[in-house]
Design an enzyme around this catalytic site. Structure first.
Site, mmCIF file in Angstrom:
data_model
loop_
_atom_site.group_PDB
_atom_site.id
_atom_site.type_symbol
_atom_site.label_atom_id
_atom_site.label_comp_id
_atom_site.label_asym_id
_atom_site.label_seq_id
_atom_site.Cartn_x
_atom_site.Cartn_y
_atom_site.Cartn_z
ATOM 1 N N LEU A 35 0.812 -1.215 0.000
ATOM 2 C CA LEU A 35 0.000 0.000 0.000
ATOM 3 C C LEU A 35 0.847 1.268 0.000
ATOM 4 O O LEU A 35 1.791 1.389 0.785
ATOM 5 C CB LEU A 35 -0.916 0.007 1.231
ATOM 6 C CG LEU A 35 -1.812 -1.221 1.397
ATOM 7 C CD1 LEU A 35 -2.740 -1.039 2.586
ATOM 8 C CD2 LEU A 35 -2.607 -1.509 0.139
ATOM 9 N N HIS A 36 0.503 2.187 -0.895
ATOM 10 C CA HIS A 36 1.160 3.497 -0.935
ATOM 11 C C HIS A 36 0.087 4.569 -0.797
ATOM 12 O O HIS A 36 -1.098 4.260 -0.586
ATOM 13 C CB HIS A 36 1.995 3.640 -2.215
ATOM 14 C CG HIS A 36 1.239 3.325 -3.478
ATOM 15 N ND1 HIS A 36 0.134 4.044 -3.886
ATOM 16 C CD2 HIS A 36 1.405 2.344 -4.402
ATOM 17 C CE1 HIS A 36 -0.316 3.550 -5.018
ATOM 18 N NE2 HIS A 36 0.420 2.503 -5.349
ATOM 19 N N HIS A 39 -3.282 4.095 -2.530
ATOM 20 C CA HIS A 39 -4.250 3.215 -1.844
ATOM 21 C C HIS A 39 -4.857 3.936 -0.638
ATOM 22 O O HIS A 39 -6.053 3.821 -0.373
ATOM 23 C CB HIS A 39 -3.567 1.944 -1.333
ATOM 24 C CG HIS A 39 -2.968 1.092 -2.405
ATOM 25 N ND1 HIS A 39 -1.619 0.985 -2.599
ATOM 26 C CD2 HIS A 39 -3.548 0.298 -3.326
ATOM 27 C CE1 HIS A 39 -1.378 0.155 -3.594
ATOM 28 N NE2 HIS A 39 -2.536 -0.274 -4.067
ATOM 29 N N GLN A 172 -9.333 -0.861 -16.105
ATOM 30 C CA GLN A 172 -9.892 -1.744 -15.065
ATOM 31 C C GLN A 172 -11.177 -1.131 -14.498
ATOM 32 O O GLN A 172 -12.197 -1.808 -14.343
ATOM 33 C CB GLN A 172 -8.851 -1.925 -13.960
ATOM 34 C CG GLN A 172 -9.395 -2.543 -12.690
ATOM 35 C CD GLN A 172 -8.298 -2.823 -11.676
ATOM 36 O OE1 GLN A 172 -7.551 -3.767 -11.828
ATOM 37 N NE2 GLN A 172 -8.203 -2.013 -10.639
ATOM 38 N N VAL A 195 -3.070 9.694 -7.591
ATOM 39 C CA VAL A 195 -2.179 10.424 -6.679
ATOM 40 C C VAL A 195 -0.789 10.434 -7.328
ATOM 41 O O VAL A 195 -0.307 9.400 -7.794
ATOM 42 C CB VAL A 195 -2.123 9.754 -5.289
ATOM 43 C CG1 VAL A 195 -1.185 10.516 -4.362
ATOM 44 C CG2 VAL A 195 -3.524 9.684 -4.688
ATOM 45 N N SER A 204 2.685 4.115 -8.001
ATOM 46 C CA SER A 204 2.407 2.735 -8.399
ATOM 47 C C SER A 204 3.364 1.831 -7.633
ATOM 48 O O SER A 204 4.514 2.221 -7.378
ATOM 49 C CB SER A 204 2.668 2.576 -9.905
ATOM 50 O OG SER A 204 2.863 1.218 -10.229
HETATM 51 O O1 PAF Z 1 -6.082 -2.750 -8.924
HETATM 52 C C1 PAF Z 1 -5.686 -3.717 -8.242
HETATM 53 O O2 PAF Z 1 -4.943 -3.563 -7.292
HETATM 54 C C2 PAF Z 1 -6.142 -5.125 -8.613
HETATM 55 O O3 PAF Z 1 -6.322 -5.255 -9.964
HETATM 56 C C3 PAF Z 1 -7.414 -5.566 -7.858
HETATM 57 C C4 PAF Z 1 -8.576 -4.656 -8.192
HETATM 58 C C5 PAF Z 1 -7.161 -5.545 -6.369
HETATM 59 C C6 PAF Z 1 -7.824 -6.988 -8.254
HETATM 60 O O4 PAF Z 1 -6.858 -7.915 -7.896
#
Ligand code: PAF
Length: 439
Positions: A35-36, A39, A172, A195, A204
């Site tokens: 996590l950065h 997130h 996505q 961000v 990332s």
């Molecule tokens: O964006 C992500 O981190 C991944 O694609 C996710 C949505 C957690 C699915 O594994």
């Protein structure tokens, strides 16, 4: 904060929490971990919107291709837990792969599936080909079915009211929105802004693969998008011209191996020739073996601004003044809630009968027509400007405003107003840009 590694324990915990707070909402942030700040911005937004926040940390083998970095992907659970705890997360779900994917598939290291394509005997969720055969989908076959299959499972396990994704993975996001809409899942998909570091580089987990020199070279991605945006802001709406500007900026950094520069519709991901309403300008490029992506949305329409904050913070005054200053329509969302309350009372529907109210609200049409000094309010073409200010409506409006089905229907109508001409309104639900206020 609690950590669960099994589906049963997580479900059990959420059942107990929901029993303790029957009206409480659950916000869910699915992640691959490591996590950065990107997130954490999703988690913070989830906390603002909900009573319970669940974060999943799961490096999903299904979304990595055979040549990709599944094995190498940073796994930093202890640090992630600390960050979740500090950000006020209630529950972290971090299952082992066999919990989500079944042990028979994972019994030997060679049997580890590295993409959904390796799962011929399992049910998979396959997004429409028109959304996966371009942008990142061409270089990463199997990636998006891998994402949708796992996100579908996670949504089914957590059953959140809202789920949060970063705009950084714009493809996505569009694919998941489509999945949720096509399958009629009762979850709201919330997109949060990218961000960036002060240099512009989008955060990332893969940035950690870059050397300091490569990091600097990677800044060209955002610079190229800004170049495209500048051209667009000069009034050039042609995709070819905008993409050309991006390419020319990227070509200044010879070590960048550009995978694509695309301008597509942000919802359908279909390529566009000219920006009518909005265009998603997206790039992907390799630096060494690290693949980086970035994007920017170019909007050829006036913005939807939402002013949010606690009661008494002065939201109405700020909203009104801002709309005057910017020449945007002031959307009185309160009047809309009053109008549906008026309608429900006229129709003699019991105000606590949520399903009946939902039927009514999803079929009504509210029009707000700006007059000299006021706003004329019409519901199903009937003028209710005065009727909605009656003491009876005032006494009942909060009952309807608390019902999720009412909010959902009105937010849809509010957003369609915004698309027509730009608006300023109260409430964070509708905003493309949300400005929080404090008391
Ligand atoms: O964006 C992500 O981190 C991944 O694609 C996710 C949505 C957690 C699915 O594994």
């Amino acid at each position: 904060m609690r950590l669960f590694t099994t589906i049963t324990a997580l479900r059990c915990d959420l059942t107990v929490r929901k029993a303790q707070r029957p009206d409480g909402t659950v916000g869910f942030v699915p992640t691959l971990g490591n996590l950065h700040l990107g997130h954490l911005s999703l988690i913070r937004r989830a906390k603002l919107d909900n009573d319970i926040v669940v974060v999943s940390v799961f490096v999903n083998p299904l979304q990595f291709g055979p040549q990709e970095d599944f094995k190498q992907y940073p796994r930093t659970l202890e640090q992630d837990l600390k960050r979740c705890e500090e950000t006020g997360v209630d529950v972290v779900f971090s299952p082992a792969p066999e919990i989500l994917l079944g042990s028979s598939l994972l019994s030997s290291p060679t049997a580890t599936p590295t993409s959904t394509l390796d799962l011929p005997t399992r049910t998979q969720v396959i997004p429409p080909q028109s959304m996966t055969d371009r942008l990142c989908g061409s270089a990463r076959p199997g990636h998006f079915p891998g994402v949708t299959t796992i996100v579908a499972k996670l949504l089914n396990i957590v059953r959140p009211n809202r789920v949060y994704f970063g705009q950084k993975d714009a493809q996505q996001l569009a694919i998941i929105r489509r999945m949720v809409a096509d399958l009629d899942w009762p979850v709201e998909v919330i997109a949060c802004p990218i961000v960036r570091e002060t240099s512009g580089l989008a955060l990332s987990s893969r940035n950690r693969y870059l050397s300091p020199e490569q990091r600097q070279q990677a800044e060209a991605l955002y610079r190229s998008l800004v170049r495209g945006e500048q051209i667009f802001n000069q009034g050039i709406l042609s995709a070819a011209a905008i993409k050309q500007a991006v390419w020319s900026e990227l070509s200044n950094v010879s070590v960048l191996k550009v995978d694509y520069v695309e301008l597509v519709d942000p919802e359908t991901l279909k390529p566009i020739q000219n920006i009518e309403e909005a265009g998603l300008l997206a790039v992907a490029a390799y630096i060494g073996s690290t693949r980086l992506i970035d994007n920017i949305v170019l909007r050829n329409r006036r913005p939807i601004l939402a002013i949010d904050g606690p009661a008494g913070a002065g939201k109405s005054t700020v909203t009104r003044r801002l709309s005057e200053a910017l020449g945007l329509m002031y959307l009185d969302t309160g009047a809309m809630y009053r109008a549906v309350t008026w309608l429900a009372m006229q129709s003699q529907v019991a105000l606590q009968d949520e399903p009946a109210i939902a039927e009514l609200v999803h079929q009504c049409q509210i029009d707000l027509v700006p007059q000299q000094d006021t706003l004329q309010v019409l519901i199903n073409q009937q003028d209710v400007t005065e009727g909605i200010r009656s003491p009876e409506v005032t006494a009942n409006v909060s009952t309807l405003a608390a019902q999720p089905a009412v909010r959902q229907a009105l937010v849809k109508q509010q957003q369609s107003y915004g698309r027509k001409g730009g608006i300023v309104a109260e409430g964070r639900d509708i905003g493309t840009y949300v400005f929080p206020m404090r008391n």
